[in-house]
Each structure stands twice: as C-alpha cells, then as structure tokens.
Design an enzyme around this catalytic site. Structure first.
Site, PDB file in Angstrom:
ATOM      1  N   GLU A   1       0.829  -1.199   0.000  1.00 19.69           N
ATOM      2  CA  GLU A   1       0.000   0.000   0.000  1.00 19.69           C
ATOM      3  C   GLU A   1       0.869   1.258   0.000  1.00 19.69           C
ATOM      4  OE1 GLU A   1      -3.973  -1.230   2.474  1.00 19.69           O
ATOM      5  OE2 GLU A   1      -2.216  -0.642   3.646  1.00 19.69           O
ATOM      6  N   CYS A   2       0.636   2.139  -0.940  1.00 19.72           N
ATOM      7  CA  CYS A   2       1.274   3.457  -1.006  1.00 19.72           C
ATOM      8  C   CYS A   2       2.796   3.341  -0.839  1.00 19.72           C
ATOM      9  CB  CYS A   2       0.658   4.397   0.040  1.00 19.72           C
ATOM     10  SG  CYS A   2       0.930   6.160  -0.303  1.00 19.72           S
ATOM     11  N   GLY A   3       3.338   3.743   0.316  1.00 19.63           N
ATOM     12  CA  GLY A   3       4.780   3.644   0.509  1.00 19.63           C
ATOM     13  C   GLY A   3       5.305   2.239   0.367  1.00 19.63           C
TER      14      GLY A   3
ATOM     15  N   MET B   1       4.179   0.095  -1.714  1.00 24.65           N
ATOM     16  CA  MET B   1       4.267  -0.107  -3.157  1.00 24.65           C
ATOM     17  C   MET B   1       5.526   0.572  -3.708  1.00 24.65           C
ATOM     18  SD  MET B   1       1.503   0.982  -6.120  1.00 24.65           S
ATOM     19  CE  MET B   1       1.548   2.731  -5.694  1.00 24.65           C
TER      20      MET B   1
ATOM     21  N   SER C   1      -1.351  -0.727  -4.560  1.00 18.15           N
ATOM     22  CA  SER C   1      -2.148   0.469  -4.829  1.00 18.15           C
ATOM     23  C   SER C   1      -1.688   1.600  -3.924  1.00 18.15           C
ATOM     24  CB  SER C   1      -3.633   0.191  -4.587  1.00 18.15           C
ATOM     25  OG  SER C   1      -4.406   1.372  -4.755  1.00 18.15           O
TER      26      SER C   1
END
Length: 429
Positions: free
Chosen positions: A319-321, A323, A410
């Site tokens: 997720e986010c970081g 990713m 994502s």
C-alpha cells in the site's frame, strides 16, 4: 446503555491546534489516574501516533464512510465500557468533507468544543465561535477553546461577547516550544520524536493552567453495541507485516481484524534489516520509504525473499509507501534516485506538492473495500490496472489497483473492516 464522559474536539479549519489540545487533555487526565480512550475522525496515521502516546492506549478511526455507523458505534461502546473519558479529535474544519466531523458528532450525540486560533483576532472570536455553534442546531456545543492567545488580557478579551451557553473553557498561550515538527505528509511520527513525552507533559501543564474554573466533562449515554466476531477464515495462516519508521501507516483496526480472522501476525522491520519472517502472506503498509530509501536499498535479503514469496504464489499486499518500496526506482524530493526492490516494474518521484487526497471505494476481485489516499509522489508503471477507485466526494483522486502474480499494490490505504470477507479471501488465497 453505558455512560462515559466524552468530548469531541473540532475547529473551524486545519491548523488550529486540535491535535495539541486533544493530546494535552488526554495527558492531563492520564496523569490524574483517569483511563482515557482517544479516537481520530477520518483517515489519519500521524495524529493518532501522537494521541496514542498521550493517552497510553491505541487510537482508532471513527469514519462513517470507511467503517460505517455500526462499526463506529461498536468502537465507542467498547471504549465506554473500559474508560473514564472518551476524546474524539475531528478532521479539518467542523463542517468540512462528506461525511464531516459534524456528521459524526451528530450521529452519536457527542458534545462538541471548537479550538479556535485566536492569535490574530479579539472580539471577532466570539462571533466566529457563535456562528460555528449555531450553524447546525442539532449539535451540542459545550464551550470553546481559545488557542495561541498572546497574553492573559488577550485571553479575557476573546471571551467577551460569548453567549452564556457557549463558555470559554480555556485560553491557551502561544508558545513556540509547544509546536510539533511537521513534514510533507503531516506531523512527524511519534516514534521519531525522542522528546515527545516531555512535550506532552508541557502541553498538559499548559492546559491545566489555561483551564477556566467550572468546566467538567459531560457524561454521554452510548448503546451497548457489539460487532459480531468474523468467521476465523484465516485460522492457521501466518501474515508478515512490515512495521517501522518507513512502514508505519497501520490502522489498529486492521491488525485487530486480521487477528479476529484467526491469523497469526509476525511483525518485522526492513529498516533494521530484519529478514522477512516465514509466512503464508505479507503486507507492506504505507509510510516514508522515501526518507529511508538508502537504508532499504541496502537490505541484503528483502528483495530476494519477497521475490521467492511471490514466486511461491503467496499473497503480498503493498500500500502506497509499501508499493513505492517494491518499484525499480524511487526519486526522493531532493532529486536523488534510489534503487528499490524491483518486484514491480516502474518508478516514482516524490514532489513538493500534494499529488492525491481523498476517500476511496475500490472493487477488489474478492469484493468492495474502502479506504483513502494521501501522497506526494507520482508513479509510472507499464502494469495495467485491474480496478479503479471512486471518490465519494466527487474529487479527482481515483486510485488504481495493480496486480502482478500474487502481488497486489495500490496507493490506497485500505480499511480492512470495511469488508472482512474480501480481506480474508485475499490473504487466505
């Protein structure tokens, strides 16, 4: 019904000092032997880390979009059964967003107090406070707090003209030593502030000195709501979770749900170059990989072990970081490029302006999930998305979901309780 003293701390805008005041009230009452539970309205990871340190208890989100009314009701009821005082910090301004802080306060009858930055006003303070209190009559405002006053005389002045049913609860001085450090995503994480406890005590001292005589917390009657436990769909599964200063954006409710589903959790720190634990599935949550890219890039086994994990078709959620840490390359805000794990083709660049912000609803292959997005980076990848989120407020942020084998990635920070069955289906696959 369960009765517990409660207070909802809001403001006319972000930056008014809600977090500092909420933390000050929490620490003050903890020092007096009270059991305090603090909640944060809406999606946030940084303010809760400060509030958790102030109260000594995990800080959960209350969000009518991500969690829903019954979920929020159950969290409040559980807190009321074990606490002497419940504090809820609002998000942005009192009426900002859909759902807003006001919507949450109204849904549960929480008594509201607004923190107003009084540093650049005098008698206008009363007009602003009265307007906030009268805008939605169904809300119960129990008073107002003047923050950043210049002197005792200024503190008395801002209280002039307040109606009898909207008393000035406290006038708190403007002190630079009480200001929290910030960076591009908000406040610096609690675990990165070695002097935080001393600062929290200083806030509590300031609150106690500025508190006007006669104020007391009002008891709130809350229904004895209990969420039924989910089926133990992850019994026998071991999930590895990265958790440190680079991967610290973790909702406590997500961890609770994974355990309630029966999973055994194994936390590890990539920053300390700890190896990936033996596991059936893994989760790399968001955080600040861009601030620790060199250290992460020097991890001798992480990329290799995650590659073996994916090649064995074991689920990995990034997720986010999380990713960003799996990309080929990450360029930080200073323009320095760093080689990352190389499990997901593409590169990202951290910029100086906000790239995306908003609540998100996304249809996973296993079912719909809700969450939020908040980042300063932009991403380039040849991967085609398998899903695209929608924004309930109609904002332009609509993140996508990528999949490569058993890797799912994502920018969205997913709120697992929004669909326990979907989460179990993914991590159990």
């Amino acid at each position: 019904m369960t009765s517990c003293a409660a207070l909802f701390i809001s403001a006319p805008s972000s930056g008014s000092g809600k977090t500092c005041v909420t933390a000050a009230i929490a620490r003050s009452n903890v020092r007096r032997g009270k059991r305090v539970r603090v909640f944060k309205t809406g999606p946030d990871f940084l303010d809760p880390s400060i509030l958790e340190r102030a109260s000594g208890a995990p800080v959960y989100q209350l969000d009518l979009f991500m969690g829903g009314f019954q979920h929020c009701q159950a969290l409040l009821a559980e807190a009321a059964r074990e606490a002497d005082l419940i504090l809820v910090e609002g998000v942005m301004g009192l009426f900002d967003g859909k759902p807003s802080s006001a919507d949450l306060a109204a849904a549960f009858g929480l008594p509201v107090v607004c923190v107003i930055d009084a540093s650049a006003m005098a008698q206008t303070f009363a007009a602003l406070a009265t307007g906030l209190a009268r805008f939605r009559p169904e809300l119960h405002h129990c008073g107002v707090i003047a923050n950043r006053v210049g002197s005792p005389a200024h503190g008395r002045m801002v209280g002039e003209g307040l109606p009898d049913d909207l008393p000035l609860i406290a006038a708190l001085p403007r002190e630079p030593r009480l200001i929290l450090p910030e960076r591009h995503l908000g406040l610096v994480q609690a675990l990165e502030q070695p002097e935080l406890d001393a600062q929290l005590d200083a806030w509590a001292d300031t609150w106690e000195a500025g508190l006007r005589p006669g104020f007391d917390f009002k008891p709130l009657d809350l229904r004895d709501a209990i969420e039924p436990p989910p089926a133990r769909l992850l019994a026998g599964r071991r999930i590895a979770i990265a958790r440190d200063a680079a991967f610290g954006f973790i909702y406590p409710a997500n961890v609770d749900l994974l355990r309630a589903l029966g999973a055994e959790l194994a936390f590890f720190s990539p920053l300390r170059h700890e190896p990936l634990p033996d596991c059936d599935a893994a989760w790399l949550p968001g955080g600040y990989p861009e601030l620790h890219a060199e250290t992460l890039g020097a991890h001798s086994t992480l990329a290799e072990s995650l590659t073996r994990h994916i090649n064995a078709n074991r689920p990995l959620l990034a997720e986010c970081g999380g990713m960003l840490a799996l990309l080929d390359e990450l360029t930080d805000a200073a323009g320095d490029a760093h080689r990352m794990a190389g499990l997901m083709p593409g590169r990202a660049h951290v910029q100086h302006r906000l790239a995306a912000l908003g609540l998100q609803a996304m249809d996973w292959p296993e079912g719909p999930l809700r969450g939020h997005s908040y980042h300063y980076s932009t991403l380039e990848t040849p991967l085609a998305p398998i899903a695209r989120a929608t924004n309930p407020n109609g904002g332009k942020t609509a993140e996508v979901l990528y999949q490569r084998g058993s890797l799912r990635a994502s920018y969205v920070h997913h709120y697992f309780p929004s669909n326990p069955e979907a989460v179990a289906a993914f991590f159990g696959s």
